[in-house]
Design a protein around this motif. Structure first.
Motif, short mmCIF file in Angstrom:
data_model
loop_
_atom_site.label_atom_id
_atom_site.label_comp_id
_atom_site.label_asym_id
_atom_site.label_seq_id
_atom_site.Cartn_x
_atom_site.Cartn_y
_atom_site.Cartn_z
N LEU A 34 -40.46 96.41 46.34
CA LEU A 34 -39.87 95.28 46.60
C LEU A 34 -38.75 95.68 47.74
CD1 LEU A 34 -39.11 94.12 42.90
CD2 LEU A 34 -40.63 93.15 44.56
N ASP A 35 -38.49 96.97 47.98
CA ASP A 35 -37.52 97.32 49.03
C ASP A 35 -38.36 97.26 50.39
OD1 ASP A 35 -35.28 97.78 47.60
OD2 ASP A 35 -36.07 99.80 47.03
N ARG A 36 -39.64 97.71 50.53
CA ARG A 36 -40.29 97.59 51.68
C ARG A 36 -41.01 96.33 51.87
NH1 ARG A 36 -46.26 100.41 52.88
NH2 ARG A 36 -46.44 99.58 55.09
N PHE A 37 -41.51 95.49 50.84
CA PHE A 37 -41.84 94.06 51.18
C PHE A 37 -40.75 93.10 50.53
CE2 PHE A 37 -45.39 97.08 50.64
CZ PHE A 37 -46.27 96.77 51.80
N ARG A 38 -40.19 92.60 51.65
CA ARG A 38 -39.25 91.51 51.48
C ARG A 38 -39.18 90.56 52.38
NH1 ARG A 38 -36.56 92.38 55.84
NH2 ARG A 38 -36.67 94.53 56.75
N PRO A 39 -38.53 89.60 52.07
CA PRO A 39 -38.34 88.43 53.18
C PRO A 39 -37.69 88.96 54.42
CG PRO A 39 -37.70 87.49 51.17
CD PRO A 39 -37.79 89.04 51.07
N ALA A 40 -38.03 88.57 55.76
CA ALA A 40 -37.48 88.95 56.96
C ALA A 40 -35.83 88.73 56.97
CB ALA A 40 -37.91 87.96 58.04
N ALA A 71 -42.81 89.46 50.12
CA ALA A 71 -41.97 89.00 51.49
C ALA A 71 -41.76 87.67 51.64
CB ALA A 71 -43.12 89.51 52.75
N GLY A 72 -41.84 86.83 50.68
CA GLY A 72 -41.58 85.27 50.56
C GLY A 72 -42.69 84.72 50.99
N LEU A 73 -43.98 84.79 50.96
CA LEU A 73 -44.89 83.94 51.31
C LEU A 73 -45.82 83.41 50.29
CD1 LEU A 73 -46.51 86.13 54.20
CD2 LEU A 73 -44.55 84.44 54.39
N PRO A 74 -45.93 82.17 50.33
CA PRO A 74 -47.07 81.32 49.40
C PRO A 74 -48.36 81.83 49.82
CG PRO A 74 -46.14 79.50 50.94
CD PRO A 74 -45.09 80.90 51.11
N ALA A 75 -49.11 82.27 48.63
CA ALA A 75 -50.34 82.79 49.14
C ALA A 75 -51.58 82.31 48.57
CB ALA A 75 -50.29 84.16 48.35
N THR A 82 -55.00 91.89 65.21
CA THR A 82 -53.92 92.69 65.66
C THR A 82 -54.50 94.26 65.43
OG1 THR A 82 -52.94 93.25 63.35
CG2 THR A 82 -52.30 91.47 64.66
N GLY A 83 -55.53 94.46 64.63
CA GLY A 83 -56.00 95.88 64.50
C GLY A 83 -55.09 96.33 63.32
N PRO A 84 -55.29 97.59 62.98
CA PRO A 84 -54.55 98.31 61.94
C PRO A 84 -53.12 98.27 62.14
CG PRO A 84 -56.47 99.34 62.17
CD PRO A 84 -56.40 98.47 63.22
N GLN A 85 -52.10 97.98 61.19
CA GLN A 85 -50.88 97.96 61.55
C GLN A 85 -50.01 98.84 60.28
OE1 GLN A 85 -49.01 96.28 63.91
NE2 GLN A 85 -51.09 95.78 64.65
N PRO A 86 -49.52 100.08 60.99
CA PRO A 86 -48.80 101.00 59.89
C PRO A 86 -47.73 100.32 59.18
CG PRO A 86 -48.15 101.48 62.23
CD PRO A 86 -49.07 100.54 62.12
N ASN A 87 -47.05 99.32 59.75
CA ASN A 87 -45.87 98.65 59.16
C ASN A 87 -46.14 97.32 58.75
OD1 ASN A 87 -44.10 100.76 59.20
ND2 ASN A 87 -44.05 100.53 61.57
N ILE A 88 -47.41 97.00 57.76
CA ILE A 88 -47.79 95.94 57.48
C ILE A 88 -46.77 94.76 57.26
CG2 ILE A 88 -48.47 96.20 55.07
CD1 ILE A 88 -50.78 94.74 57.91
N GLU A 89 -45.83 95.23 56.84
CA GLU A 89 -44.54 94.20 56.29
C GLU A 89 -44.46 93.43 57.54
OE1 GLU A 89 -42.60 98.26 56.87
OE2 GLU A 89 -44.52 97.46 56.05
N THR A 90 -44.21 93.78 58.67
CA THR A 90 -44.08 93.00 59.79
C THR A 90 -44.86 92.13 60.04
OG1 THR A 90 -45.03 94.38 61.41
CG2 THR A 90 -42.97 95.07 61.01
N ILE A 91 -46.00 92.06 59.69
CA ILE A 91 -47.04 90.78 59.88
C ILE A 91 -46.62 89.78 58.79
CG2 ILE A 91 -49.42 90.30 59.57
CD1 ILE A 91 -49.05 91.74 61.90
N PHE A 92 -46.07 90.20 57.58
CA PHE A 92 -45.71 89.06 56.98
C PHE A 92 -44.31 88.44 57.29
CE2 PHE A 92 -47.60 92.02 53.37
CZ PHE A 92 -48.79 91.68 53.40
N HIS A 93 -43.56 89.08 57.78
CA HIS A 93 -42.34 88.57 58.39
C HIS A 93 -42.59 87.71 59.49
CE1 HIS A 93 -39.93 92.44 57.09
NE2 HIS A 93 -40.19 91.37 56.12
N ALA A 94 -43.60 87.86 60.19
CA ALA A 94 -44.15 86.70 61.26
C ALA A 94 -44.76 85.36 60.90
CB ALA A 94 -44.99 87.46 62.54
N ALA A 95 -45.30 85.49 59.48
CA ALA A 95 -45.94 84.27 59.19
C ALA A 95 -45.26 83.52 58.13
CB ALA A 95 -47.05 85.08 58.02
N ASP A 96 -45.91 82.27 57.93
CA ASP A 96 -45.45 81.27 56.90
C ASP A 96 -46.30 81.35 55.48
OD1 ASP A 96 -43.67 79.85 58.92
OD2 ASP A 96 -45.71 79.68 59.92
#
Length: 374
Positions: free
Chosen positions: A179-185, A298-302, A263-277
């Motif tokens: 929950l620390d790594r994966f959080r809303p932006a 990260a706060g995304l409906p899924a 985007t290809g593989p992303q080492p910090n995948i949480e940043t992809i969530f931060h860009a999304a709705d």
């Protein structure tokens, strides 16, 4: 208690099963158990873990390595003094088996959906897959097996059906989420910077798809549905696949290539969530789907599917996003439309749902299981 954890590969920096193993080891050690790890392959630093390689000698091919490890790992752990053997791999003779993927035979049957009849048949006659089925049949039917841990009821029900396991000996313990790594932006500037990096308009609706194995996870169905999605929505695809080029060409042929970003593989995948709705993964076979829970943290409906274990824990407010038939493009488009119309309040509900599934909860349930055996 002296507990041995068995795994085909130890990698302290790995994800998936490797991460689950380390979390399990930490949870057991926090309850004063002595933990040793027995692996067929050791990668990276072992830190302060007692990690031992099973089967010294020359490296074998993957099929022979699987066989050797399956029959020698549990005896090796007991010779080293283990009171209880918990296996994360297909191994014969463990006290507790943890299954993160369900029966391999079930996986091979499901593979027909994304590999086609010929591709699935070729997998089924492959010696490596034959050996996996042989080993797991023996492992799950060994009289000394005390408990089986499944990562979802989807997996638990499959194991009970496939191997005739006693329901009372088979339990579900859901994985946790960081929950620390994966959080809303943190703020809108973080979101804007990530979108700018991938050339996505700041005002566009964005859906994230994250994972390897694009066909199994339903990316093809998302692409087929994308021309039906109104409003110029963008799809961010993060992950690796040997057939990425085929999916890129398919997006182009559907005239949505400009709205699908690989985007290809992303080492910090949480940043992809931060860009999304929102997040979407209409899988054809998904024993759990950790990434869905990470997106929700990260706060995304899924959007998920009826063939995903994580669908069991989706809150009622998001069940309208669940795809019953992923290969029905019309249904996928309908669920995407509902996802786009989701109220902003679902961000907080998604996060609240993820907060129920902590690694601390996982450790508590695991230790309770160990105590019930001891």
């Amino acid at each position: 208690m002296r507990i041995a954890l068995l795994t085909r590969r130890f990698d302290s920096a790995g994800g998936g099963t490797e991460r689950d193993l380390i979390v399990t080891a930490n949870g057991l050690r926090a309850s004063d158990h002595q933990v040793s790890i027995f692996a067929d392959e050791i990668r990276g630093a072992t830190g302060d873990w007692n990690v031992r390689r099973v089967g010294a000698g020359p490296r074998l091919g993957r099929t022979l390595s699987l066989l050797r490890f399956a029959w020698t790992a549990a005896p090796a752990a007991r010779r080293a003094g283990a009171d209880l053997v918990l296996s994360f791999a297909r191994c014969v003779g463990a006290d507790v088996m943890r299954s993160g993927g369900g029966a391999h035979a079930s996986y091979l049957r499901a593979a027909r959906k994304w590999r086609g009849a010929l591709g699935a048949a070729a997998m089924r006659v492959n010696p490596y897959h034959q050996v996996q089925m042989l080993v797991e049949r023996q492992a799950f039917r060994t009289p000394g097996l005390k408990r089986v841990i499944a990562v979802s009821n989807f997996v638990r029900d499959d194991l009970i059906r496939e191997f005739g396991l006693a329901p009372e000996k088979t339990v579900t313990i859901y994985n946790g989420v960081d929950l620390d790594r994966f959080r809303p932006a943190a703020d809108s500037s973080e979101r804007a910077a990530i979108r700018q990096k991938f050339i996505v308009p700041a005002s566009a609706r964005v859906v994230a798809f994250v994972g390897n194995g694009f066909a199994r996870k339903g990316l093809g169905f998302l692409l087929e549905a994308w021309p039906l999605v109104a409003g110029g929505a963008f799809l961010l695809v993060a992950g690796a696949d040997r057939q990425t080029d085929k999916f890129v060409r398919r997006a182009s042929a559907l005239n949505v290539g400009g709205r699908v970003v690989f985007t290809g593989p992303q080492p910090n995948i949480e940043t992809i969530f931060h860009a999304a709705d929102a997040f979407a993964m209409p899988s054809l076979f998904e024993p759990f789907g950790n990434v869905v829970m990470e997106a929700m943290a990260a706060g995304l409906p899924a959007m998920t599917s009826a063939f995903s274990g994580v669908a069991e824990v989706i809150p009622p407010s998001m069940r309208g996003f669940r795809v019953e038939n992923p290969d029905d493009v019309g249904e996928v488009a309908l669920r995407l439309g509902a996802l786009f119309d989701a109220p902003a309040s679902l961000a907080a509900e998604a996060r609240a749902t993820a907060e129920k599934f902590t690694w601390a909860r996982y450790a508590k349930e695991l230790n309770a299981l160990i105590e019930s055996i001891g």
